[in-house]
Design a protein around this motif. Structure first.
Motif, mmCIF file in Angstrom:
data_model
loop_
_atom_site.group_PDB
_atom_site.id
_atom_site.type_symbol
_atom_site.label_atom_id
_atom_site.label_comp_id
_atom_site.label_asym_id
_atom_site.label_seq_id
_atom_site.Cartn_x
_atom_site.Cartn_y
_atom_site.Cartn_z
ATOM 1 N N LEU A 96 11.328 -1.692 3.816
ATOM 2 C CA LEU A 96 10.540 -0.473 3.974
ATOM 3 C C LEU A 96 10.944 0.542 2.915
ATOM 4 C CD1 LEU A 96 10.733 -0.015 7.848
ATOM 5 C CD2 LEU A 96 9.012 -1.242 6.500
ATOM 6 N N VAL A 97 9.958 1.266 2.411
ATOM 7 C CA VAL A 97 10.182 2.357 1.468
ATOM 8 C C VAL A 97 9.479 3.599 1.993
ATOM 9 C CG1 VAL A 97 10.365 0.804 -0.527
ATOM 10 C CG2 VAL A 97 8.142 1.807 0.051
ATOM 11 N N ALA A 98 9.849 4.743 1.464
ATOM 12 C CA ALA A 98 9.154 5.997 1.753
ATOM 13 C C ALA A 98 8.342 6.371 0.525
ATOM 14 C CB ALA A 98 10.160 7.093 2.080
ATOM 15 N N TYR A 99 7.196 6.992 0.746
ATOM 16 C CA TYR A 99 6.430 7.542 -0.363
ATOM 17 C C TYR A 99 6.792 9.011 -0.497
ATOM 18 C CZ TYR A 99 3.399 3.389 -0.366
ATOM 19 O OH TYR A 99 2.905 2.104 -0.437
ATOM 20 N N VAL A 100 6.947 9.459 -1.728
ATOM 21 C CA VAL A 100 7.310 10.843 -2.020
ATOM 22 C C VAL A 100 6.250 11.399 -2.972
ATOM 23 C CG1 VAL A 100 9.083 12.367 -2.998
ATOM 24 C CG2 VAL A 100 9.762 10.306 -1.729
ATOM 25 N N THR A 101 5.780 12.595 -2.695
ATOM 26 C CA THR A 101 4.759 13.193 -3.548
ATOM 27 C C THR A 101 5.298 13.388 -4.968
ATOM 28 O OG1 THR A 101 3.064 14.907 -3.645
ATOM 29 C CG2 THR A 101 5.285 15.623 -3.039
ATOM 30 N N ASN A 102 4.431 13.281 -5.937
ATOM 31 C CA ASN A 102 4.831 13.361 -7.347
ATOM 32 C C ASN A 102 5.591 14.640 -7.684
ATOM 33 O OD1 ASN A 102 3.823 10.861 -8.279
ATOM 34 N ND2 ASN A 102 1.753 11.691 -8.318
ATOM 35 N N GLY A 103 5.276 15.735 -7.025
ATOM 36 C CA GLY A 103 5.906 17.013 -7.318
ATOM 37 C C GLY A 103 7.304 17.182 -6.746
ATOM 38 N N ARG A 104 7.802 16.183 -6.015
ATOM 39 C CA ARG A 104 9.127 16.296 -5.392
ATOM 40 C C ARG A 104 10.057 15.179 -5.856
ATOM 41 N NH1 ARG A 104 10.249 19.947 -1.325
ATOM 42 N NH2 ARG A 104 12.284 19.579 -2.270
ATOM 43 N N GLU A 125 2.807 3.449 -7.368
ATOM 44 C CA GLU A 125 3.349 4.223 -8.492
ATOM 45 C C GLU A 125 2.518 4.014 -9.758
ATOM 46 O OE1 GLU A 125 7.583 3.434 -8.791
ATOM 47 O OE2 GLU A 125 7.975 5.159 -7.504
ATOM 48 N N ALA A 126 2.050 2.803 -9.990
ATOM 49 C CA ALA A 126 1.236 2.519 -11.176
ATOM 50 C C ALA A 126 -0.078 3.300 -11.145
ATOM 51 C CB ALA A 126 0.957 1.026 -11.293
ATOM 52 N N MET A 127 -0.622 3.509 -9.951
ATOM 53 C CA MET A 127 -1.855 4.287 -9.820
ATOM 54 C C MET A 127 -1.588 5.780 -9.984
ATOM 55 S SD MET A 127 -3.986 2.308 -6.804
ATOM 56 C CE MET A 127 -3.041 3.082 -5.525
ATOM 57 N N GLY A 128 -0.316 6.189 -9.904
ATOM 58 C CA GLY A 128 0.022 7.603 -10.045
ATOM 59 C C GLY A 128 -0.190 8.422 -8.789
ATOM 60 N N THR A 129 -0.434 7.750 -7.677
ATOM 61 C CA THR A 129 -0.698 8.434 -6.412
ATOM 62 C C THR A 129 0.523 9.190 -5.909
ATOM 63 O OG1 THR A 129 -2.240 6.676 -5.853
ATOM 64 C CG2 THR A 129 -1.519 8.095 -4.059
ATOM 65 N N CYS A 130 1.683 8.527 -5.965
ATOM 66 C CA CYS A 130 2.934 9.110 -5.494
ATOM 67 C C CYS A 130 4.079 8.239 -5.993
ATOM 68 C CB CYS A 130 2.954 9.233 -3.968
ATOM 69 S SG CYS A 130 2.769 7.668 -3.096
ATOM 70 N N LEU A 131 5.275 8.576 -5.589
ATOM 71 C CA LEU A 131 6.475 7.836 -5.961
ATOM 72 C C LEU A 131 6.969 7.051 -4.745
ATOM 73 C CD1 LEU A 131 8.164 10.901 -7.659
ATOM 74 C CD2 LEU A 131 6.954 9.034 -8.829
ATOM 75 N N ALA A 132 7.705 5.978 -4.964
ATOM 76 C CA ALA A 132 8.249 5.188 -3.861
ATOM 77 C C ALA A 132 9.769 5.195 -3.946
ATOM 78 C CB ALA A 132 7.729 3.757 -3.907
ATOM 79 N N SER A 133 10.395 5.335 -2.786
ATOM 80 C CA SER A 133 11.858 5.315 -2.719
ATOM 81 C C SER A 133 12.373 3.893 -2.872
ATOM 82 C CB SER A 133 12.337 5.879 -1.376
ATOM 83 O OG SER A 133 12.104 4.942 -0.327
ATOM 84 N N ASP A 134 13.669 3.785 -3.013
ATOM 85 C CA ASP A 134 14.316 2.484 -2.901
ATOM 86 C C ASP A 134 14.136 2.004 -1.459
ATOM 87 O OD1 ASP A 134 15.189 2.683 -5.515
ATOM 88 O OD2 ASP A 134 17.202 3.380 -4.970
#
Length: 187
Positions: free
Chosen positions: A29-37, A161-170
């Motif tokens: 499982l990973v968490a998604y993080v908004t690009n601005g954070r 992440e490739a789509m640029g929607t948001c970032l993914a945690s480890d």
């Protein structure tokens, strides 16, 4: 084929089903993080490395890998820290990852425990955004929320992440993939 935690809940609800003995793969499982954070992402990844080596993580894994998840309701919560806006979906079929516990009146599950531990470690006060999968996805992409947790598979992290929607945690929680069948377990 499903992940082991979901398989346990399926078998508990439908006794005619059984989990076959051998794992067929793994996921996390990973968490998604908004690009601005990106700051939150960096803190989270730093935290995950220590968390997965901790007794807290071992305890959560043990409680999750049974037929009924028993939540830890004693996780400390920061009341006056920087607000961390967290998207969840307790209305979906997210047990045992993210669900609404009617006994406590609070969201519970593996995802919830992870984010509560993270927030306590870094001094964040959690503000929940509980909505549908689609609304949570839009909220993380638009920056309306900082983090989205809801049994998000590591297999989709690269695409997101490739789509640029948001970032993914480890990965913060490891899972076995298993087969569920009707009838007796086959060796």
């Amino acid at each position: 084929a499903v992940d082991s935690l979901y398989a346990y809940s399926m078998v508990a609800e439908y006794p005619e089903l059984t989990i076959l003995d051998e794992s067929i793969g793994d996921d996390s499982l990973v968490a998604y993080v908004t690009n601005g954070r990106r700051d939150v992402l960096e803190q989270m990844n730093e935290y995950i490395a220590a968390f997965k080596e901790s007794d807290t993580y071992a305890d959560m894994v043990e409680r999750a890998n049974i037929y009924e998840f028993v939540p830890d309701t004693d996780i400390p919560q920061v009341e006056d820290g920087e607000v961390l806006r967290v998207a969840i979906n307790t209305g979906g079929s997210g047990y045992p990852y993210t669900y609404y516990d009617f006994n406590t009146g609070e969201p519970q599950g593996v995802d919830i425990e992870f984010i509560k531990h993270f927030a306590a470690e870094y001094g964040y006060t959690i503000q929940w955004f509980d909505s549908s999968w689609d609304a949570c996805s839009l909220a993380i992409a638009s920056g309306e929320v900082d983090v989205f947790v809801y049994a998000l598979s590591q297999y989709y992290a690269g695409e997101v992440e490739a789509m640029g929607t948001c970032l993914a945690s480890d990965p913060y929680f490891d899972l076995d993939l298993v087969l569920v069948a009707q009838g007796e377990a086959v060796a």
